[in-house]
Design a protein around this motif. Sequence first.
Motif, PDB file in Angstrom:
ATOM      1  N   PHE A  96      35.224 -59.323  30.910  1.00  0.00           N
ATOM      2  CA  PHE A  96      36.253 -58.281  30.947  1.00  0.00           C
ATOM      3  C   PHE A  96      35.631 -56.908  30.720  1.00  0.00           C
ATOM      4  O   PHE A  96      36.007 -55.920  31.377  1.00  0.00           O
ATOM      5  CB  PHE A  96      37.317 -58.553  29.882  1.00  0.00           C
ATOM      6  CG  PHE A  96      38.379 -57.493  29.812  1.00  0.00           C
ATOM      7  CD1 PHE A  96      39.341 -57.378  30.804  1.00  0.00           C
ATOM      8  CD2 PHE A  96      38.396 -56.582  28.760  1.00  0.00           C
ATOM      9  CE1 PHE A  96      40.309 -56.380  30.752  1.00  0.00           C
ATOM     10  CE2 PHE A  96      39.358 -55.581  28.693  1.00  0.00           C
ATOM     11  CZ  PHE A  96      40.322 -55.482  29.693  1.00  0.00           C
ATOM     12  N   SER A  97      34.678 -56.830  29.811  1.00  0.00           N
ATOM     13  CA  SER A  97      33.979 -55.572  29.575  1.00  0.00           C
ATOM     14  C   SER A  97      33.234 -55.137  30.832  1.00  0.00           C
ATOM     15  O   SER A  97      33.178 -53.945  31.165  1.00  0.00           O
ATOM     16  CB  SER A  97      33.002 -55.704  28.405  1.00  0.00           C
ATOM     17  OG  SER A  97      33.683 -55.959  27.196  1.00  0.00           O
ATOM     18  N   LEU A 132      35.517 -62.335  27.302  1.00  0.00           N
ATOM     19  CA  LEU A 132      35.559 -60.940  26.868  1.00  0.00           C
ATOM     20  C   LEU A 132      34.376 -60.151  27.420  1.00  0.00           C
ATOM     21  O   LEU A 132      34.504 -58.962  27.747  1.00  0.00           O
ATOM     22  CB  LEU A 132      35.581 -60.864  25.345  1.00  0.00           C
ATOM     23  CG  LEU A 132      36.865 -61.353  24.671  1.00  0.00           C
ATOM     24  CD1 LEU A 132      36.695 -61.386  23.158  1.00  0.00           C
ATOM     25  CD2 LEU A 132      38.038 -60.459  25.071  1.00  0.00           C
ATOM     26  N   GLY A 167      32.228 -51.866  24.318  1.00  0.00           N
ATOM     27  CA  GLY A 167      32.914 -53.136  24.067  1.00  0.00           C
ATOM     28  C   GLY A 167      31.956 -54.305  23.979  1.00  0.00           C
ATOM     29  O   GLY A 167      32.098 -55.184  23.121  1.00  0.00           O
ATOM     30  N   LEU A 211      31.235 -57.214  20.729  1.00  0.00           N
ATOM     31  CA  LEU A 211      31.789 -58.536  21.012  1.00  0.00           C
ATOM     32  C   LEU A 211      31.197 -59.624  20.115  1.00  0.00           C
ATOM     33  O   LEU A 211      29.988 -59.653  19.867  1.00  0.00           O
ATOM     34  CB  LEU A 211      31.514 -58.934  22.468  1.00  0.00           C
ATOM     35  CG  LEU A 211      32.327 -58.252  23.566  1.00  0.00           C
ATOM     36  CD1 LEU A 211      31.917 -58.803  24.930  1.00  0.00           C
ATOM     37  CD2 LEU A 211      33.813 -58.448  23.344  1.00  0.00           C
ATOM     38  N   ALA A 240      35.971 -67.890  24.455  1.00  0.00           N
ATOM     39  CA  ALA A 240      36.549 -66.543  24.564  1.00  0.00           C
ATOM     40  C   ALA A 240      35.460 -65.479  24.690  1.00  0.00           C
ATOM     41  O   ALA A 240      35.692 -64.403  25.260  1.00  0.00           O
ATOM     42  CB  ALA A 240      37.426 -66.250  23.356  1.00  0.00           C
TER      43      ALA A 240
END
Length: 449
Positions: free
Chosen positions: A120-121, A117, A100, A104, A113
């Motif tokens: 989050f990964s 992200l 991921g 990105l 964002a």
Amino acid sequence: MGADIPAKSTRRRVYASTMIGNIVEYYDFTLYGTLAAVLAKLFFPSDDPTVALFSTYVGVSLSYFIRPLGALFLGPLADRRGRRTVLTLTILLMSIGTAGIGVLPTYAAIGAAAPILLLFSRVLQGLGASVEYTTASQFMLEHEPGSRRRNYLAGLMNATCSVGSLLGSAVSFVLIVTMPASAFESWGWRIPFLLAIPIAAVGFYIRNRLDETPEFEEMKRQIAAAETKQAPLRDAVRLYWRDMLKAIGLGAGQRIGSYTIQAYFVTALITAGFPTSLALLASMLTYAVGPLPSVWGGVLADRYGARLPLLVGYGLFVALTVPTFMAIDSESIVLAAIAVVVFTIINNLVAAPLNIAYVLSFPPEVRSSAAALNFNIGTSLIGSTAGLVAVWLHDLTGDDISFGWYMTAACVVSILVALFALPASVDYREPDWSKAPLATRKPSLESNS
């Protein structure tokens, strides 16, 4: 061949399945730490480089802070559904999180964002890694119950950490020195993260073809015969909290040392003024020498008792940690490289008996829950915060020597535990499992009848 000794073909597959997952975990982790300076520019742009770097290390800490939560769910799942089931899930989560990051968009493309992200990964990576090391160790050791070489096996398991880290840093190094800087910072940095996919696919395939451990199967048969409800997390905390605290204290110094090797040495060398390529090369040397002391420490623990490598290793850390960071600030890459290599040898020397303490201090029915909890609490609270502490102390004092004193204090705590509270399982003494919830060992679980 004895009933407790698996066939050679089975042992090879067990070793391969556990080790490749560990390689994936440390490949993933090392990439983020190694490329922290690049990621800071791409995802956390700031006029203050320290703020950007600090923000990047928040991602490292976040992946660790989430681990105790992962342990609360995945540890009991491994005790109820099996070690193999959870090992298949962990390698899937880790590879999704790593790949991921490789796809990105950056801050320049989507603004705020992008770092969200990224973090989050890192959470996905942390959830997968939360029980990978301890469950994989259990899987290996439970396939050879009663083995008189368990510290050696634990050292072999730790050696794969260095292999994964070496692979991650080597891929990064090759790309950095062969690609134009502009191309690497534009898209080349994505390649190492995407390479996690084929590595993880091999591990996923192998793990799906293995049987559950004999010790787990026997434990499930005993629980079914006793007609008891299994509550592994509750029993682990209620009955074995003292043993978990011992394991956390015993590993305190090494948790900081491991984090320093895997995520901070490259940054410290770059901050000290060395070129990125030389910093990465020094880091690769630490991973190249890492496997040998891991195995050697396990052999010593099996032959002479666990206290020997623990006291020797931590004693050397107390004497040499501060000089290590003085060497990094010496402006000599040779001296700095020697220092970080010696640091790594010491750190890995104590790893095998620590792994035994994390895993085998608990009976099979609560083993995954207790091991995941004690390992991740120690790693999150002590290990993962090391980067933040190091960056803060460097900004405060202008050097890394103060961080060396911080780690030295943690090593003193570990020495005291090794001297006065060494877990019984580490030294081949029989742990006190009289409180264990199986009917064969004074049941504490309520009957279903």
